[in-house]
Design a protein around this motif. Sequence first.
Motif, PDB file in Angstrom:
ATOM      1  N   LEU A 193     -72.321  -3.946 -85.253  1.00  0.00           N
ATOM      2  CA  LEU A 193     -73.575  -4.027 -84.919  1.00  0.00           C
ATOM      3  C   LEU A 193     -73.682  -5.275 -83.898  1.00  0.00           C
ATOM      4  CD1 LEU A 193     -76.699  -3.138 -84.921  1.00  0.00           C
ATOM      5  CD2 LEU A 193     -76.931  -5.003 -86.916  1.00  0.00           C
ATOM      6  N   ASN A 194     -74.363  -5.155 -82.763  1.00  0.00           N
ATOM      7  CA  ASN A 194     -74.318  -6.183 -81.614  1.00  0.00           C
ATOM      8  C   ASN A 194     -75.938  -6.644 -81.479  1.00  0.00           C
ATOM      9  OD1 ASN A 194     -71.308  -6.735 -80.228  1.00  0.00           O
ATOM     10  ND2 ASN A 194     -71.647  -4.542 -80.778  1.00  0.00           N
ATOM     11  N   LEU A 195     -76.034  -7.857 -81.523  1.00  0.00           N
ATOM     12  CA  LEU A 195     -77.502  -8.165 -81.126  1.00  0.00           C
ATOM     13  C   LEU A 195     -77.327  -9.264 -80.128  1.00  0.00           C
ATOM     14  CD1 LEU A 195     -78.943  -8.615 -84.810  1.00  0.00           C
ATOM     15  CD2 LEU A 195     -79.147  -6.700 -83.079  1.00  0.00           C
ATOM     16  N   THR A 196     -78.087  -9.190 -79.023  1.00  0.00           N
ATOM     17  CA  THR A 196     -78.257 -10.143 -77.986  1.00  0.00           C
ATOM     18  C   THR A 196     -79.558 -10.650 -77.466  1.00  0.00           C
ATOM     19  OG1 THR A 196     -77.832  -8.795 -76.044  1.00  0.00           O
ATOM     20  CG2 THR A 196     -76.066  -9.536 -77.225  1.00  0.00           C
ATOM     21  N   GLY A 197     -79.637 -11.676 -77.094  1.00  0.00           N
ATOM     22  CA  GLY A 197     -81.032 -12.244 -76.560  1.00  0.00           C
ATOM     23  C   GLY A 197     -80.863 -13.267 -75.352  1.00  0.00           C
ATOM     24  N   SER A 198     -81.622 -13.051 -74.370  1.00  0.00           N
ATOM     25  CA  SER A 198     -81.446 -13.926 -73.056  1.00  0.00           C
ATOM     26  C   SER A 198     -82.803 -14.421 -72.773  1.00  0.00           C
ATOM     27  CB  SER A 198     -80.779 -13.452 -71.991  1.00  0.00           C
ATOM     28  OG  SER A 198     -79.221 -12.841 -72.272  1.00  0.00           O
ATOM     29  N   SER A 199     -82.608 -15.859 -72.566  1.00  0.00           N
ATOM     30  CA  SER A 199     -83.959 -16.546 -71.927  1.00  0.00           C
ATOM     31  C   SER A 199     -84.545 -16.156 -70.712  1.00  0.00           C
ATOM     32  CB  SER A 199     -83.779 -17.981 -71.973  1.00  0.00           C
ATOM     33  OG  SER A 199     -82.912 -18.323 -70.832  1.00  0.00           O
ATOM     34  N   ASN A 200     -83.655 -16.124 -69.602  1.00  0.00           N
ATOM     35  CA  ASN A 200     -84.107 -15.512 -68.293  1.00  0.00           C
ATOM     36  C   ASN A 200     -84.446 -13.911 -68.339  1.00  0.00           C
ATOM     37  OD1 ASN A 200     -83.969 -14.885 -65.510  1.00  0.00           O
ATOM     38  ND2 ASN A 200     -83.046 -16.901 -65.053  1.00  0.00           N
ATOM     39  N   GLY A 201     -85.704 -13.944 -68.295  1.00  0.00           N
ATOM     40  CA  GLY A 201     -86.030 -12.229 -68.303  1.00  0.00           C
ATOM     41  C   GLY A 201     -86.452 -11.851 -69.687  1.00  0.00           C
ATOM     42  N   ALA A 202     -86.538 -12.639 -70.721  1.00  0.00           N
ATOM     43  CA  ALA A 202     -86.881 -12.738 -71.950  1.00  0.00           C
ATOM     44  C   ALA A 202     -86.084 -11.351 -72.376  1.00  0.00           C
ATOM     45  CB  ALA A 202     -88.207 -12.580 -72.392  1.00  0.00           C
ATOM     46  N   ALA A 203     -84.780 -11.377 -72.175  1.00  0.00           N
ATOM     47  CA  ALA A 203     -83.958 -10.015 -72.484  1.00  0.00           C
ATOM     48  C   ALA A 203     -83.490  -9.839 -73.627  1.00  0.00           C
ATOM     49  CB  ALA A 203     -82.867  -9.857 -71.428  1.00  0.00           C
ATOM     50  N   GLY A 204     -83.360  -8.822 -74.238  1.00  0.00           N
ATOM     51  CA  GLY A 204     -82.684  -8.421 -75.552  1.00  0.00           C
ATOM     52  C   GLY A 204     -81.970  -7.054 -75.618  1.00  0.00           C
ATOM     53  N   ALA A 205     -81.150  -7.109 -76.496  1.00  0.00           N
ATOM     54  CA  ALA A 205     -80.186  -5.753 -76.450  1.00  0.00           C
ATOM     55  C   ALA A 205     -79.837  -5.426 -77.772  1.00  0.00           C
ATOM     56  CB  ALA A 205     -78.980  -5.835 -75.764  1.00  0.00           C
ATOM     57  N   VAL A 206     -79.673  -4.310 -78.392  1.00  0.00           N
ATOM     58  CA  VAL A 206     -79.232  -4.032 -79.729  1.00  0.00           C
ATOM     59  C   VAL A 206     -78.140  -2.866 -79.174  1.00  0.00           C
ATOM     60  CG1 VAL A 206     -81.357  -2.620 -80.198  1.00  0.00           C
ATOM     61  CG2 VAL A 206     -79.624  -3.385 -81.999  1.00  0.00           C
ATOM     62  N   SER A 207     -77.150  -3.116 -79.981  1.00  0.00           N
ATOM     63  CA  SER A 207     -76.033  -1.617 -79.946  1.00  0.00           C
ATOM     64  C   SER A 207     -75.563  -1.617 -81.110  1.00  0.00           C
ATOM     65  CB  SER A 207     -75.235  -2.196 -78.701  1.00  0.00           C
ATOM     66  OG  SER A 207     -74.151  -1.211 -78.587  1.00  0.00           O
ATOM     67  N   GLY A 208     -75.139  -0.600 -81.719  1.00  0.00           N
ATOM     68  CA  GLY A 208     -74.736  -0.333 -83.103  1.00  0.00           C
ATOM     69  C   GLY A 208     -73.529   0.806 -82.827  1.00  0.00           C
ATOM     70  N   ARG A 209     -72.523   0.918 -83.766  1.00  0.00           N
ATOM     71  CA  ARG A 209     -71.425   1.880 -83.757  1.00  0.00           C
ATOM     72  C   ARG A 209     -70.873   1.857 -85.235  1.00  0.00           C
ATOM     73  NH1 ARG A 209     -65.928   0.738 -83.860  1.00  0.00           N
ATOM     74  NH2 ARG A 209     -66.337  -1.434 -83.503  1.00  0.00           N
ATOM     75  N   ILE A 210     -71.058   3.350 -85.471  1.00  0.00           N
ATOM     76  CA  ILE A 210     -70.354   3.637 -86.874  1.00  0.00           C
ATOM     77  C   ILE A 210     -69.213   4.695 -86.618  1.00  0.00           C
ATOM     78  CG2 ILE A 210     -72.154   5.309 -87.215  1.00  0.00           C
ATOM     79  CD1 ILE A 210     -72.008   4.362 -90.322  1.00  0.00           C
ATOM     80  N   GLU A 211     -68.186   4.574 -87.299  1.00  0.00           N
ATOM     81  CA  GLU A 211     -67.253   5.716 -87.267  1.00  0.00           C
ATOM     82  C   GLU A 211     -66.345   5.786 -88.577  1.00  0.00           C
ATOM     83  OE1 GLU A 211     -63.556   2.507 -85.415  1.00  0.00           O
ATOM     84  OE2 GLU A 211     -64.801   3.584 -84.015  1.00  0.00           O
ATOM     85  N   GLY A 212     -65.519   6.943 -88.552  1.00  0.00           N
ATOM     86  CA  GLY A 212     -64.723   7.183 -89.701  1.00  0.00           C
ATOM     87  C   GLY A 212     -63.865   8.255 -89.714  1.00  0.00           C
ATOM     88  N   GLY A 213     -63.396   8.666 -90.771  1.00  0.00           N
ATOM     89  CA  GLY A 213     -62.409   9.847 -90.797  1.00  0.00           C
ATOM     90  C   GLY A 213     -62.779  10.578 -92.112  1.00  0.00           C
ATOM     91  N   LEU A 214     -62.227  11.641 -92.356  1.00  0.00           N
ATOM     92  CA  LEU A 214     -62.527  12.454 -93.483  1.00  0.00           C
ATOM     93  C   LEU A 214     -61.060  12.269 -94.427  1.00  0.00           C
ATOM     94  CD1 LEU A 214     -64.370  15.551 -92.331  1.00  0.00           C
ATOM     95  CD2 LEU A 214     -65.385  13.809 -93.089  1.00  0.00           C
ATOM     96  N   GLY A 215     -61.063  11.871 -95.645  1.00  0.00           N
ATOM     97  CA  GLY A 215     -60.178  11.774 -96.520  1.00  0.00           C
ATOM     98  C   GLY A 215     -59.328  12.801 -96.661  1.00  0.00           C
ATOM     99  N   ASN A 216     -60.114  14.220 -96.825  1.00  0.00           N
ATOM    100  CA  ASN A 216     -59.335  15.260 -97.218  1.00  0.00           C
ATOM    101  C   ASN A 216     -59.015  16.166 -95.760  1.00  0.00           C
ATOM    102  OD1 ASN A 216     -62.203  15.703 -96.298  1.00  0.00           O
ATOM    103  ND2 ASN A 216     -62.630  17.297 -97.868  1.00  0.00           N
ATOM    104  N   VAL A 217     -59.347  15.627 -94.748  1.00  0.00           N
ATOM    105  CA  VAL A 217     -58.779  16.408 -93.536  1.00  0.00           C
ATOM    106  C   VAL A 217     -58.068  15.212 -92.986  1.00  0.00           C
ATOM    107  CG1 VAL A 217     -59.544  17.632 -91.384  1.00  0.00           C
ATOM    108  CG2 VAL A 217     -61.010  17.692 -93.522  1.00  0.00           C
ATOM    109  N   PRO A 218     -56.901  14.977 -92.888  1.00  0.00           N
ATOM    110  CA  PRO A 218     -56.205  13.853 -92.235  1.00  0.00           C
ATOM    111  C   PRO A 218     -56.075  14.218 -90.806  1.00  0.00           C
ATOM    112  CG  PRO A 218     -54.863  14.673 -94.372  1.00  0.00           C
ATOM    113  CD  PRO A 218     -56.053  15.651 -93.991  1.00  0.00           C
TER     114      PRO A 218
END
Length: 766
Positions: free
Chosen positions: A242-267
């Motif tokens: 999870l990424n959270l950023t905030g900037s003063s110039n332009g009162a900018a904000g951003a949020v970015s998320g990533r989730i990943e994985g595999g299946l144990g029963n499907v190598p």
Amino acid sequence: MRYRVYSIITLVCLAVQTFAQQADCRFPVEGLVIDSVSREAVPGASIRMDAGNKTSFSDEHGHFSFNRGCSGKAVLTVTALGYQPYRKELVIGGPLELTLQLQPTRLNLQEVEVRARKPAAPGVNANTTVSGQQLEQTKGGTLADVLKSVPGVSTLQAGATITKPVIQGLHSNRLLILNNGIRQEGQQWGMEHAPEIDPFVAQSVTVVKGAEGIRFGPEAIGGVILVKPSALPKQGGLQGELNLTGSSNGAAGAVSGRIEGGLGNVPGFGWRLQGTGRASGNGSTADYYLDNTGVRELNFSGALGYSRKKVEADLYFSHFNTEIGIFRGSHVGDTADITALISHGRPFNEVDFSYQVDAPRQRVAHSLLKLESHFHLSSNSHIDLIYGLQQNKRQEYDIRRGGRSSIPSLDLTLITQTLDLFLESMNSRGWKHTVGLNGLVQVNNNTPGTSVIPLIPNYDTYNAGVYYIGKLSQNNYQLEAGARYDHKYLDALGYDKDQNLYGGTRTFHSLSFSLGGVIYFSPGWSLRSNLASAWRPPVVSELFSNGLHHGSASYEIGDETLESEKSYKWISTLEHQSDRLRFDLSLFLNRIDNYIYLKPSGTFYQSIRGVFPEFYYSQTKALLTGGDIGLSYNLTKALEYELKGALVRAKDLRTEGYLPWIPSDRLENSLAYRWAGRESFVKFSHLLVARQNRYESGSDYAAPPAGYQLLGLEAGTSFLFGKTRVLLNTSISNLGNTLYKDYMNRFRYYAHDQGRNITVRGILKF
């Protein structure tokens, strides 16, 4: 007699056993080498089997194989840089498929940074990779912002909201961007058309500075940018970021998320979901706001992957959607107003902060679908097949009367399909052969209903290429040579403002070559040199544009007689890496025949929507020379000094004058103090950008601005919170809040560049 019979029986048994052993040496042993922590592939690992004294190496996907394993016991020994040696005992009684998990060794961040400086792209050309902590410190910015940390890379801007990378003086269609292995195909022909890529997706971004026309095809005259996400997990489990950023110039904000994985029963099965949202309001210079310079952005992507035995397959989809405000101060009413505005150099009317995005503005949506298949033919050869489908929809809105500002003045839809097929094989003598085919089909259409004559016509284009690359790798040197042939067909059709039909068909083709090598000296020194030709056919905007380009607030005129650019680039790089010193110096010479550039006419175009500077496309013979340097030296165990510098000289060989839109000389120094295993740091930087004195007097609407100096400050740390890794960092750009203009900003006629900006970032990895 008994003894003889016994001896005969013994010999027969031994012969049968020997024959059986020979007959059983047919069992393939193959598998994957992965990182036990990240579950990502480990390329370049050495896998040695003691039985038969055989050695294999894992490819870029982590795959290895032995074609003939003999029945019985065997021991595998695996070694890889940055990992503990691994040993596994086997009992071979048939085909085996293995997953070997390597334990990372404890490497401090200094060593990670050294590894990031090593070539990460194929070939012998000079390249630099931004990854790890260096990439994390740019979160929340654009792709061009990420690349500014690379020596020799600067930016071309259109106000405060649009930036695109410049490599050794070249930009736009002379740089090829590969987004997850697919060449990015959007409406990138405009100086204010930024790449439609979400940097949060990238695990690494690599800049290849040499001409790479052989490997990647047309438009790689100035270099290649490789945006690469992390490999999909191949084992079970769940992880994310999870990424959270905030900037003063332009009162900018951003949020970015990533989730990943595999299946144990499907190598071998892996998946990933990712999304980003970003918003900002009016940016500001050191002492005033820039009207209508907000940004809204919403992106997402998903990926599926499967790896089993001799086949790997990946499916990837991404969607990038942005709305960008264009500085309203660039749109004025008449010639007297624009002349006065350029003379004043800043807006007459100052505004307050606002998140509202009105006309003039851009709205861009870019979708990418990728399907890649990787086939392992043997431990030393593989075939890759990559299909890409892209849709780029660009809408530009102008200030229009009668409440029609909600109707786009430019509405384009570009559909691109690409197909890449290549075979790579390596023999025991160190030769690696690559043979490939590329195909591209592209259709661009103007959407009716704008009530404006389109800036460019509708067009279809088809491109096909075939290439060969041979590479010899020995202990202390590498040699590489390649050749390529491309053929492109263009069919365009449109109506001008007088309802006259224009366009037609054009055919372009070219043969390209490349020859280069690397010599490794001791200790830690290497010299790279490469001579290559590349080419670029003119794009439709350069051939046929004749109208108001709203995004850049300019009137542009094309030339349908333009010929293809042909580049001959030589680049040599001296590199050194040791415990305390990391150094690289690149020198280049780039001769470009039929160089196409946008030339100011010196007059203004008057319309009911206002008055705009007029530019037209021209062609000449150009010579670009220069160099860039990167140096990092550990003064003490904790104190590190870094130097980055670049200069470019660009001459018009026909007039003996200077070319426009070439970056000024720049030099950056920084001093960093690191502690706690180098995971905590404070860094102070100073950037010096000289005035661009190499320009033709009177050729532009305003002389190049004065040089400037900027100070910067960064700090960061990381720690464990339970099982979650937390990274915090902050940066302050333009620390002194300097009022300045950059020559490479197309809106420098009307306004200054960005003032002080404080950015805070938080990254959670779980």
